[in-house]
Design an enzyme around this catalytic site. Structure first.
Site, mmCIF file in Angstrom:
data_model
loop_
_atom_site.group_PDB
_atom_site.id
_atom_site.type_symbol
_atom_site.label_atom_id
_atom_site.label_comp_id
_atom_site.label_asym_id
_atom_site.label_seq_id
_atom_site.Cartn_x
_atom_site.Cartn_y
_atom_site.Cartn_z
ATOM 1 N N ARG A 164 0.835 -1.204 0.000
ATOM 2 C CA ARG A 164 0.000 0.000 0.000
ATOM 3 C C ARG A 164 0.868 1.252 0.000
ATOM 4 N NH1 ARG A 164 -4.326 -0.973 4.754
ATOM 5 N NH2 ARG A 164 -3.955 1.248 4.993
ATOM 6 N N ARG A 175 0.290 8.379 9.931
ATOM 7 C CA ARG A 175 -0.942 7.690 10.349
ATOM 8 C C ARG A 175 -0.928 7.412 11.851
ATOM 9 N NH1 ARG A 175 -0.550 2.895 6.650
ATOM 10 N NH2 ARG A 175 -2.522 2.170 7.483
HETATM 11 P P1 AMP Z 1 -7.068 1.293 6.969
HETATM 12 O O1 AMP Z 1 -7.068 0.339 5.839
HETATM 13 O O2 AMP Z 1 -8.120 1.007 7.985
HETATM 14 O O3 AMP Z 1 -5.695 1.472 7.573
HETATM 15 O O4 AMP Z 1 -7.459 2.730 6.352
HETATM 16 C C1 AMP Z 1 -6.654 3.353 5.358
HETATM 17 C C2 AMP Z 1 -6.964 4.838 5.325
HETATM 18 O O5 AMP Z 1 -8.348 5.038 4.958
HETATM 19 C C3 AMP Z 1 -6.806 5.570 6.647
HETATM 20 O O6 AMP Z 1 -5.461 5.935 6.905
HETATM 21 C C4 AMP Z 1 -7.734 6.764 6.440
HETATM 22 O O7 AMP Z 1 -7.135 7.730 5.600
HETATM 23 C C5 AMP Z 1 -8.892 6.143 5.664
HETATM 24 N N1 AMP Z 1 -9.925 5.653 6.589
HETATM 25 C C6 AMP Z 1 -10.250 4.345 6.844
HETATM 26 N N2 AMP Z 1 -11.215 4.249 7.756
HETATM 27 C C7 AMP Z 1 -11.523 5.523 8.117
HETATM 28 C C8 AMP Z 1 -12.426 6.093 9.057
HETATM 29 N N3 AMP Z 1 -13.207 5.324 9.838
HETATM 30 N N4 AMP Z 1 -12.475 7.448 9.146
HETATM 31 C C9 AMP Z 1 -11.712 8.222 8.369
HETATM 32 N N5 AMP Z 1 -10.814 7.757 7.482
HETATM 33 C C10 AMP Z 1 -10.713 6.414 7.355
#
Ligand code: AMP
Length: 216
Positions: A164, A175
């Site tokens: 990613r 993050r």
């Molecule tokens: P993840 O795969 O859960 O690590 O999400 C990847 C990215 O998607 C995050 O770093 C955020 O930019 C965005 N994202 C995912 N879930 C959320 C959420 N609940 N609220 C806001 N942004 C989100």
């Protein structure tokens, strides 16, 4: 199988929420809702939302509470089975947690527990920067600890394995800053509600073995 079936999976980036969700789905028919996967699919399809989300995701920030809550709400409304749900990566802000409360009460669906996978920043950075995943089915691997059998090819679906963009070290650090600032307050929020189930992140099988008794 489990008494607690409506769960939020909470943890910093790289804590293992997605991997835990996949393992729990092998034990019981959970509906897995990953807002990160949903957003990546919008990016892949090149939708207007995807274009806006991509910039935010690559910068390590968060997409708006209203957008992610609408995505989760639409999926839950379509779920007729109502066996159980795994909310993976949602909620991520206190406002999202409150929006989720009102969404679930409208749907008459209780939240049974919040699994918090805790780990220190150095551990999470190491995990994140060695994580690779399948572009097609989203299965998660680790380049060193559990790579796919054939380099670059998913064991399950034959899809292409990639890293990613937001798993680069610079992005991963941003993050983590976002996690501490915006998501960490949820730990206390759910602790006060008596819903928190805390487990240290680590080897996937060890984590699973520790969680299962706590869900029963
Ligand atoms: P993840 O795969 O859960 O690590 O999400 C990847 C990215 O998607 C995050 O770093 C955020 O930019 C965005 N994202 C995912 N879930 C959320 C959420 N609940 N609220 C806001 N942004 C989100």
């Amino acid at each position: 199988m489990f008494k607690k079936t409506n769960l939020v999976l909470l943890g910093g980036p790289g804590a293992g929420k997605g991997t835990l969700a996949s393992m729990l789905k092998e034990k019981a028919p959970f509906l897995h809702i990953s807002t990160g996967d949903m957003l990546r699919s919008e990016v892949k399809s090149g939708t207007e939302l995807g274009k806006k989300a991509q910039v935010i995701m690559e910068s390590g920030g968060l997409v708006s509470d209203e957008i992610v809550t609408a995505m989760v709400g639409a999926t839950l409304q379509k779920d007729e089975e109502k066996y159980g749900m795994l909310l993976d990566g949602y909620p991520r802000t206190l406002n999202q947690a409150k929006l989720l409360d009102s969404l679930l009460s409208k749907l008459n669906r209780p939240l049974d527990g919040v699994v918090y996978l805790c780990g220190d920043d150095d551990f999470l950075i190491k995990r994140l920067t060695s994580r690779i995943m399948c572009r097609k089915c989203n299965r998660i691997y680790n380049q060193y600890a559990f790579p796919p059998k054939k380099t670059g090819v998913c064991d399950d679906c034959g899809g292409e394995i990639y890293q990613r963009e937001d798993d680069s070290e610079a992005s991963a650090r941003k993050r983590l800053v976002t996690f501490h600032a915006q998501t960490q307050p949820l730990i206390e929020f759910y602790q006060q509600k008596g819903l928190l189930i805390q487990v240290s992140c680590g080897e996937r099988e060890v984590v699973l073995a520790e969680i299962i008794p706590k869900l029963n």
